[in-house]
Scaffold this motif. Structure first.
Motif, PDB file in Angstrom:
ATOM      1  N   LYS A   9       0.849  -1.192   0.000  1.00  0.00           N
ATOM      2  CA  LYS A   9       0.000   0.000   0.000  1.00  0.00           C
ATOM      3  C   LYS A   9       0.888   1.246   0.000  1.00  0.00           C
ATOM      4  CE  LYS A   9      -0.385   0.357   5.011  1.00  0.00           C
ATOM      5  NZ  LYS A   9      -1.267   0.365   6.176  1.00  0.00           N
ATOM      6  N   ILE A  10       0.289   2.340  -0.403  1.00  0.00           N
ATOM      7  CA  ILE A  10       1.014   3.608  -0.465  1.00  0.00           C
ATOM      8  C   ILE A  10       0.562   4.484   0.697  1.00  0.00           C
ATOM      9  CG2 ILE A  10       1.349   5.709  -1.822  1.00  0.00           C
ATOM     10  CD1 ILE A  10       1.116   3.936  -4.336  1.00  0.00           C
ATOM     11  N   THR A  11       1.540   5.006   1.416  1.00  0.00           N
ATOM     12  CA  THR A  11       1.237   5.777   2.620  1.00  0.00           C
ATOM     13  C   THR A  11       1.101   7.270   2.300  1.00  0.00           C
ATOM     14  OG1 THR A  11       3.511   6.330   3.195  1.00  0.00           O
ATOM     15  CG2 THR A  11       2.701   4.150   3.880  1.00  0.00           C
ATOM     16  N   ASN A  12       0.768   8.029   3.304  1.00  0.00           N
ATOM     17  CA  ASN A  12       0.599   9.474   3.133  1.00  0.00           C
ATOM     18  C   ASN A  12       1.913  10.194   2.865  1.00  0.00           C
ATOM     19  OD1 ASN A  12      -2.149   9.344   3.451  1.00  0.00           O
ATOM     20  ND2 ASN A  12      -2.074   9.680   5.662  1.00  0.00           N
ATOM     21  N   VAL A  56       8.542  -0.381  -5.003  1.00  0.00           N
ATOM     22  CA  VAL A  56       9.267  -0.030  -3.777  1.00  0.00           C
ATOM     23  C   VAL A  56      10.659   0.493  -4.118  1.00  0.00           C
ATOM     24  CG1 VAL A  56      10.263  -0.928  -1.631  1.00  0.00           C
ATOM     25  CG2 VAL A  56       7.991  -1.677  -2.367  1.00  0.00           C
ATOM     26  N   SER A  57      11.285  -0.143  -5.090  1.00  0.00           N
ATOM     27  CA  SER A  57      12.669   0.229  -5.393  1.00  0.00           C
ATOM     28  C   SER A  57      12.777   1.598  -6.053  1.00  0.00           C
ATOM     29  CB  SER A  57      13.334  -0.842  -6.260  1.00  0.00           C
ATOM     30  OG  SER A  57      12.651  -0.976  -7.476  1.00  0.00           O
ATOM     31  N   VAL A  58      11.705   2.073  -6.694  1.00  0.00           N
ATOM     32  CA  VAL A  58      11.809   3.383  -7.364  1.00  0.00           C
ATOM     33  C   VAL A  58      11.233   4.526  -6.535  1.00  0.00           C
ATOM     34  CG1 VAL A  58      11.768   2.368  -9.666  1.00  0.00           C
ATOM     35  CG2 VAL A  58       9.625   3.143  -8.620  1.00  0.00           C
ATOM     36  N   CYS A  59      10.528   4.225  -5.473  1.00  0.00           N
ATOM     37  CA  CYS A  59       9.906   5.310  -4.693  1.00  0.00           C
ATOM     38  C   CYS A  59      10.975   6.126  -3.957  1.00  0.00           C
ATOM     39  CB  CYS A  59       8.904   4.746  -3.684  1.00  0.00           C
ATOM     40  SG  CYS A  59       8.105   6.067  -2.739  1.00  0.00           S
ATOM     41  N   PRO A  60      11.038   7.429  -4.221  1.00  0.00           N
ATOM     42  CA  PRO A  60      12.091   8.255  -3.624  1.00  0.00           C
ATOM     43  C   PRO A  60      11.869   8.576  -2.151  1.00  0.00           C
ATOM     44  CG  PRO A  60      10.653   9.628  -4.949  1.00  0.00           C
ATOM     45  CD  PRO A  60      10.191   8.216  -5.154  1.00  0.00           C
ATOM     46  N   VAL A  61      10.665   8.333  -1.654  1.00  0.00           N
ATOM     47  CA  VAL A  61      10.389   8.716  -0.261  1.00  0.00           C
ATOM     48  C   VAL A  61       9.944   7.522   0.590  1.00  0.00           C
ATOM     49  CG1 VAL A  61       9.874  11.135  -0.758  1.00  0.00           C
ATOM     50  CG2 VAL A  61       8.048   9.435  -0.911  1.00  0.00           C
ATOM     51  N   ASP A  62      10.183   6.314   0.102  1.00  0.00           N
ATOM     52  CA  ASP A  62       9.837   5.097   0.849  1.00  0.00           C
ATOM     53  C   ASP A  62       8.384   5.100   1.323  1.00  0.00           C
ATOM     54  OD1 ASP A  62      12.390   4.074   0.549  1.00  0.00           O
ATOM     55  OD2 ASP A  62      13.124   5.016   2.377  1.00  0.00           O
ATOM     56  N   ALA A  63       7.499   5.433   0.406  1.00  0.00           N
ATOM     57  CA  ALA A  63       6.081   5.550   0.772  1.00  0.00           C
ATOM     58  C   ALA A  63       5.287   4.269   0.513  1.00  0.00           C
ATOM     59  CB  ALA A  63       5.456   6.712   0.008  1.00  0.00           C
ATOM     60  N   ILE A  64       5.955   3.198   0.099  1.00  0.00           N
ATOM     61  CA  ILE A  64       5.232   1.965  -0.213  1.00  0.00           C
ATOM     62  C   ILE A  64       5.637   0.887   0.775  1.00  0.00           C
ATOM     63  CG2 ILE A  64       4.661   0.292  -2.004  1.00  0.00           C
ATOM     64  CD1 ILE A  64       5.598   2.389  -4.062  1.00  0.00           C
ATOM     65  N   GLU A  65       4.651   0.352   1.445  1.00  0.00           N
ATOM     66  CA  GLU A  65       4.962  -0.604   2.505  1.00  0.00           C
ATOM     67  C   GLU A  65       3.946  -1.750   2.500  1.00  0.00           C
ATOM     68  OE1 GLU A  65       2.615   1.405   6.277  1.00  0.00           O
ATOM     69  OE2 GLU A  65       4.690   1.985   5.927  1.00  0.00           O
ATOM     70  N   PRO A  66       4.248  -2.840   3.217  1.00  0.00           N
ATOM     71  CA  PRO A  66       3.317  -3.979   3.270  1.00  0.00           C
ATOM     72  C   PRO A  66       1.953  -3.563   3.811  1.00  0.00           C
ATOM     73  CG  PRO A  66       5.436  -4.586   4.168  1.00  0.00           C
ATOM     74  CD  PRO A  66       5.484  -3.098   3.947  1.00  0.00           C
ATOM     75  N   ASP A  67       0.920  -4.140   3.212  1.00  0.00           N
ATOM     76  CA  ASP A  67      -0.443  -3.855   3.634  1.00  0.00           C
ATOM     77  C   ASP A  67      -0.922  -4.993   4.530  1.00  0.00           C
ATOM     78  OD1 ASP A  67      -3.078  -3.318   3.961  1.00  0.00           O
ATOM     79  OD2 ASP A  67      -3.555  -3.120   1.831  1.00  0.00           O
ATOM     80  N   HIS A  68      -0.924  -4.758   5.797  1.00  0.00           N
ATOM     81  CA  HIS A  68      -1.270  -5.824   6.745  1.00  0.00           C
ATOM     82  C   HIS A  68      -2.734  -6.238   6.655  1.00  0.00           C
ATOM     83  CE1 HIS A  68       2.633  -5.836   8.867  1.00  0.00           C
ATOM     84  NE2 HIS A  68       2.677  -4.594   8.436  1.00  0.00           N
ATOM     85  N   ASP A  69      -3.532  -5.459   5.961  1.00  0.00           N
ATOM     86  CA  ASP A  69      -4.933  -5.841   5.776  1.00  0.00           C
ATOM     87  C   ASP A  69      -5.121  -6.753   4.568  1.00  0.00           C
ATOM     88  OD1 ASP A  69      -5.773  -4.357   7.955  1.00  0.00           O
ATOM     89  OD2 ASP A  69      -6.038  -2.542   6.748  1.00  0.00           O
ATOM     90  N   ASN A  70      -4.058  -6.951   3.803  1.00  0.00           N
ATOM     91  CA  ASN A  70      -4.144  -7.798   2.619  1.00  0.00           C
ATOM     92  C   ASN A  70      -3.028  -8.839   2.619  1.00  0.00           C
ATOM     93  OD1 ASN A  70      -6.401  -6.960   0.840  1.00  0.00           O
ATOM     94  ND2 ASN A  70      -5.394  -4.986   1.001  1.00  0.00           N
TER      95      ASN A  70
END
Ligand code: SF4
Ligand code: SF4
Length: 88
Positions: A9-12, A56-70
């Motif tokens: 998922k993508i975070t704020n 994940v590897s291209v995101c410059p601000v580390d905004a993509i993380e595991p989605d514990h709901d999925n």
């Protein structure tokens, strides 16, 4: 394949740079307001394409993380990959 047990998922933290959308082999990422969004039904965690999630590897601000709901098993990711492939 180890460690692949959840979709992502993508975070704020997202700054809407668009880098991840272009990298996704499943077209699972779309623009959204205020942050980009990953469709969990289309994300295979890059199973079948890459060893690691390419977004994940291209995101410059580390905004993509595991989605514990999925939480997903490798078998489920494989099934999803095969389903998406057969739709093309
Ligand atoms: Fe797309 Fe792969 Fe990221 Fe999932 S992990 S959103 S399939 S680039
Ligand atoms: Fe947002 Fe990161 Fe994707 Fe850029 S690469 S749109 S910052 S999630």
């Amino acid at each position: 394949m180890q460690g692949r047990i959840m979709s992502l998922k993508i975070t704020n933290e997202c700054i809407a740079c668009d880098a991840c959308r272009e990298e996704c082999p499943n077209y699972a990422i779309e623009e959204n307001d205020p942050v980009y969004k990953i469709d969990p039904d289309a994300c295979t965690e890059c199973y079948g394409f890459y060893d690691e999630p390419s977004c994940v590897s291209v995101c410059p601000v580390d905004a993509i993380e595991p989605d514990h709901d999925n939480v997903e098993t490798i078998a489920e990711l494989k099934f999803k990959f095969e389903q998406l492939s057969s739709e093309e």
